[in-house]
Design a protein around this motif. Sequence first.
Motif, PDB file in Angstrom:
ATOM      1  N   ARG A 135       0.832  -1.200   0.000  1.00  7.09           N
ATOM      2  CA  ARG A 135       0.000   0.000   0.000  1.00  7.09           C
ATOM      3  C   ARG A 135       0.869   1.252   0.000  1.00  7.09           C
ATOM      4  O   ARG A 135       0.588   2.217  -0.696  1.00  7.09           O
ATOM      5  CB  ARG A 135      -0.931  -0.022   1.212  1.00  7.09           C
ATOM      6  N   LYS A 136       1.951   1.195   0.770  1.00  5.42           N
ATOM      7  CA  LYS A 136       2.859   2.345   0.827  1.00  5.42           C
ATOM      8  C   LYS A 136       3.545   2.587  -0.521  1.00  5.42           C
ATOM      9  O   LYS A 136       3.832   3.715  -0.890  1.00  5.42           O
ATOM     10  CB  LYS A 136       3.946   2.103   1.898  1.00  5.42           C
ATOM     11  N   LEU A 137       3.792   1.491  -1.242  1.00  7.72           N
ATOM     12  CA  LEU A 137       4.464   1.608  -2.538  1.00  7.72           C
ATOM     13  C   LEU A 137       3.637   2.417  -3.534  1.00  7.72           C
ATOM     14  O   LEU A 137       4.150   2.893  -4.534  1.00  7.72           O
ATOM     15  CB  LEU A 137       4.743   0.229  -3.133  1.00  7.72           C
ATOM     16  N   ARG A 138       2.344   2.536  -3.239  1.00  9.57           N
ATOM     17  CA  ARG A 138       1.463   3.262  -4.165  1.00  9.57           C
ATOM     18  C   ARG A 138       1.854   4.723  -4.321  1.00  9.57           C
ATOM     19  O   ARG A 138       1.434   5.379  -5.266  1.00  9.57           O
ATOM     20  CB  ARG A 138       0.011   3.169  -3.676  1.00  9.57           C
ATOM     21  N   THR A 139       2.644   5.237  -3.383  1.00  8.88           N
ATOM     22  CA  THR A 139       3.069   6.632  -3.482  1.00  8.88           C
ATOM     23  C   THR A 139       4.408   6.745  -4.207  1.00  8.88           C
ATOM     24  O   THR A 139       5.027   7.804  -4.213  1.00  8.88           O
ATOM     25  CB  THR A 139       3.219   7.248  -2.076  1.00  8.88           C
ATOM     26  N   THR A 140       4.873   5.659  -4.788  1.00  6.95           N
ATOM     27  CA  THR A 140       6.208   5.676  -5.399  1.00  6.95           C
ATOM     28  C   THR A 140       6.155   5.327  -6.879  1.00  6.95           C
ATOM     29  O   THR A 140       5.085   5.124  -7.439  1.00  6.95           O
ATOM     30  CB  THR A 140       7.132   4.621  -4.729  1.00  6.95           C
ATOM     31  N   ASP A 141       7.340   5.224  -7.460  1.00  5.25           N
ATOM     32  CA  ASP A 141       7.494   4.766  -8.850  1.00  5.25           C
ATOM     33  C   ASP A 141       6.867   3.390  -9.062  1.00  5.25           C
ATOM     34  O   ASP A 141       6.579   3.008 -10.191  1.00  5.25           O
ATOM     35  CB  ASP A 141       8.982   4.599  -9.182  1.00  5.25           C
ATOM     36  N   TYR A 142       6.757   2.640  -7.987  1.00 10.52           N
ATOM     37  CA  TYR A 142       6.273   1.259  -8.096  1.00 10.52           C
ATOM     38  C   TYR A 142       4.747   1.162  -8.064  1.00 10.52           C
ATOM     39  O   TYR A 142       4.193   0.073  -8.040  1.00 10.52           O
ATOM     40  CB  TYR A 142       6.880   0.393  -6.986  1.00 10.52           C
ATOM     41  N   LYS A 143       4.119   2.334  -8.041  1.00  9.01           N
ATOM     42  CA  LYS A 143       2.657   2.439  -7.979  1.00  9.01           C
ATOM     43  C   LYS A 143       1.930   1.381  -8.796  1.00  9.01           C
ATOM     44  O   LYS A 143       1.041   0.706  -8.298  1.00  9.01           O
ATOM     45  CB  LYS A 143       2.266   3.841  -8.470  1.00  9.01           C
ATOM     46  N   HIS A 144       2.285   1.273 -10.054  1.00  8.27           N
ATOM     47  CA  HIS A 144       1.557   0.350 -10.930  1.00  8.27           C
ATOM     48  C   HIS A 144       2.329  -0.941 -11.159  1.00  8.27           C
ATOM     49  O   HIS A 144       2.031  -1.698 -12.073  1.00  8.27           O
ATOM     50  CB  HIS A 144       1.259   1.018 -12.277  1.00  8.27           C
ATOM     51  N   LYS A 145       3.343  -1.159 -10.362  1.00  4.02           N
ATOM     52  CA  LYS A 145       4.244  -2.290 -10.610  1.00  4.02           C
ATOM     53  C   LYS A 145       3.949  -3.499  -9.724  1.00  4.02           C
ATOM     54  O   LYS A 145       4.287  -4.612 -10.085  1.00  4.02           O
ATOM     55  CB  LYS A 145       5.698  -1.842 -10.385  1.00  4.02           C
ATOM     56  N   LEU A 146       3.378  -3.239  -8.552  1.00  2.22           N
ATOM     57  CA  LEU A 146       3.070  -4.354  -7.657  1.00  2.22           C
ATOM     58  C   LEU A 146       1.599  -4.337  -7.284  1.00  2.22           C
ATOM     59  O   LEU A 146       1.067  -3.326  -6.835  1.00  2.22           O
ATOM     60  CB  LEU A 146       3.903  -4.271  -6.369  1.00  2.22           C
ATOM     61  N   GLN A 147       0.945  -5.463  -7.501  1.00  2.00           N
ATOM     62  CA  GLN A 147      -0.474  -5.575  -7.175  1.00  2.00           C
ATOM     63  C   GLN A 147      -0.660  -6.837  -6.332  1.00  2.00           C
ATOM     64  O   GLN A 147      -0.051  -7.872  -6.613  1.00  2.00           O
ATOM     65  CB  GLN A 147      -1.242  -5.678  -8.497  1.00  2.00           C
ATOM     66  N   ILE A 148      -1.463  -6.714  -5.256  1.00  3.17           N
ATOM     67  CA  ILE A 148      -1.783  -7.897  -4.453  1.00  3.17           C
ATOM     68  C   ILE A 148      -3.297  -8.095  -4.471  1.00  3.17           C
ATOM     69  O   ILE A 148      -4.047  -7.167  -4.179  1.00  3.17           O
ATOM     70  CB  ILE A 148      -1.311  -7.742  -2.984  1.00  3.17           C
ATOM     71  N   ILE A 149      -3.734  -9.269  -4.865  1.00  2.00           N
ATOM     72  CA  ILE A 149      -5.171  -9.581  -4.855  1.00  2.00           C
ATOM     73  C   ILE A 149      -5.403 -10.699  -3.850  1.00  2.00           C
ATOM     74  O   ILE A 149      -4.724 -11.728  -3.892  1.00  2.00           O
ATOM     75  CB  ILE A 149      -5.647 -10.038  -6.255  1.00  2.00           C
ATOM     76  N   LYS A 150      -6.332 -10.473  -2.931  1.00  2.00           N
ATOM     77  CA  LYS A 150      -6.673 -11.515  -1.970  1.00  2.00           C
ATOM     78  C   LYS A 150      -7.913 -12.242  -2.442  1.00  2.00           C
ATOM     79  O   LYS A 150      -8.923 -11.620  -2.715  1.00  2.00           O
ATOM     80  CB  LYS A 150      -6.963 -10.893  -0.601  1.00  2.00           C
ATOM     81  N   THR A 151      -7.817 -13.552  -2.506  1.00  6.54           N
ATOM     82  CA  THR A 151      -8.996 -14.340  -2.846  1.00  6.54           C
ATOM     83  C   THR A 151      -9.217 -15.326  -1.711  1.00  6.54           C
ATOM     84  O   THR A 151      -8.453 -15.377  -0.768  1.00  6.54           O
ATOM     85  CB  THR A 151      -8.799 -15.104  -4.170  1.00  6.54           C
ATOM     86  N   GLY A 152     -10.232 -16.132  -1.818  1.00 11.47           N
ATOM     87  CA  GLY A 152     -10.476 -17.139  -0.789  1.00 11.47           C
ATOM     88  C   GLY A 152     -11.221 -16.569   0.400  1.00 11.47           C
ATOM     89  O   GLY A 152     -11.431 -15.353   0.499  1.00 11.47           O
ATOM     90  N   LYS A 153     -11.608 -17.484   1.289  1.00 13.06           N
ATOM     91  CA  LYS A 153     -12.432 -17.116   2.443  1.00 13.06           C
ATOM     92  C   LYS A 153     -11.685 -17.369   3.747  1.00 13.06           C
ATOM     93  O   LYS A 153     -12.260 -17.854   4.719  1.00 13.06           O
ATOM     94  CB  LYS A 153     -13.735 -17.936   2.423  1.00 13.06           C
ATOM     95  N   GLY A 154     -10.397 -17.090   3.749  1.00 11.01           N
ATOM     96  CA  GLY A 154      -9.614 -17.280   4.971  1.00 11.01           C
ATOM     97  C   GLY A 154      -9.225 -18.721   5.185  1.00 11.01           C
ATOM     98  O   GLY A 154      -9.306 -19.545   4.262  1.00 11.01           O
ATOM     99  N   PHE A 155      -8.790 -19.022   6.382  1.00 11.84           N
ATOM    100  CA  PHE A 155      -8.293 -20.365   6.697  1.00 11.84           C
ATOM    101  C   PHE A 155      -9.384 -21.423   6.525  1.00 11.84           C
ATOM    102  O   PHE A 155     -10.560 -21.149   6.747  1.00 11.84           O
ATOM    103  CB  PHE A 155      -7.750 -20.403   8.124  1.00 11.84           C
ATOM    104  N   VAL A 156      -8.949 -22.617   6.145  1.00 14.12           N
ATOM    105  CA  VAL A 156      -9.893 -23.711   5.887  1.00 14.12           C
ATOM    106  C   VAL A 156      -9.746 -24.789   6.963  1.00 14.12           C
ATOM    107  O   VAL A 156      -8.660 -25.346   7.140  1.00 14.12           O
ATOM    108  CB  VAL A 156      -9.639 -24.328   4.493  1.00 14.12           C
ATOM    109  N   LYS A 157     -10.832 -25.065   7.651  1.00 10.17           N
ATOM    110  CA  LYS A 157     -10.894 -26.144   8.634  1.00 10.17           C
ATOM    111  C   LYS A 157      -9.971 -25.975   9.849  1.00 10.17           C
ATOM    112  O   LYS A 157      -9.789 -26.897  10.622  1.00 10.17           O
ATOM    113  CB  LYS A 157     -10.617 -27.509   7.969  1.00 10.17           C
TER     114      LYS A 157
END
Lengths: 189, 189
Positions: B49-71
């Motif tokens: 999130r902090k990288l969004r204020t830098t040159d790396y703004k569009h270079k690193l993306q994190i997508i969370k999927t799933g519903k957390g821990f399983v079992k």
Amino acid sequence: MILVFTGNGKGKTTAALGQAIRALGQGKKVLIIQFIKGPWKSGEDIFARKLRTTDYKHKLQIIKTGKGFVKILGDKLPLKDHQKAAREGLKIAEQKIKSKKYDLIILDEINNTIDLKLVSAKDVLKILKPIRVNPRSNQRKSATSPDVILTGRNAPKSFIKIADLVTEMKEIKHPFQKNKKSARAGIDF
Amino acid sequence: MILVFTGNGKGKTTAALGQAIRALGQGKKVLIIQFIKGPWKSGEDIFARKLRTTDYKHKLQIIKTGKGFVKILGDKLPLKDHQKAAREGLKIAEQKIKSKKYDLIILDEINNTIDLKLVSAKDVLKILKPIRVNPRSNQRKSATSPDVILTGRNAPKSFIKIADLVTEMKEIKHPFQKNKKSARAGIDF
């Protein structure tokens, strides 16, 4: 906490680097001291330089020590000079650990420096003393001491013994085995 | 190139994260898709999130999927819901691989999704098809396809088979073994 990443597989230095990023994200201060690295700029070097323009300006520091590769890739430097450089690197590590200015200190490829007989395991254990758990009380000597990660192949048994966490990165498959490609920017450095 | 980081030891996700940083440093574009992660903010999330204020703004993306821990850790969600979430995650991965917008795509904990029977290994192999080496010509199908890292315990044999590089992170010693401490910010997440 003392962590050791060893073994013959890919992922020792990168796991340490990942820990560094995780620690930075949690607001911690990180120092990476690199032993025995080649002279080229690695991805992490360039990245660290870019961070200087951000909030992380004073949070991540990379210090390169050593005189490059030892006995491979055309190295012709006398072993004595490598040993002197490694001792100097260790001196820096000692000061930085004592400074209590860092939350995480990574001694990258330190295991190899011992395997190559540049410094002794005993010398390294000595500088780690301030942060080792007291085996009698199971307490840290100081709550303000940093976590330390020791990376590199062939970690000496004495490191395994004193470490809180040890992972062996074991090579199951590697493209160099098949001679398919050579080192690639962004993957290998 | 397809890389697999598996095994029961610490360092799989952090090694992938280290690869991401190395790639970013070399000017490459990186996507991390996280399967099966807990709901809390990890160090890498905050950092990204902090990288969004830098040159790396569009270079690193994190997508969370799933519903957390399983079992584990109190999870009571029906397996069906986890399976649906994992399939959605895989759909995103497929689109992103096809988009050719990334140099490196990390499918974090994807191996576990198979071990937990949320998706099948076959489903994953299908989306990896565009980037696998053609076994006859030993050539990539497309030079513009991204490198992909598959992390998580118990990688299926079919992943090991198609991967270019596989490291097993093997636990030699872990503080949880001794019940000394629980997960720590900046080290474990």
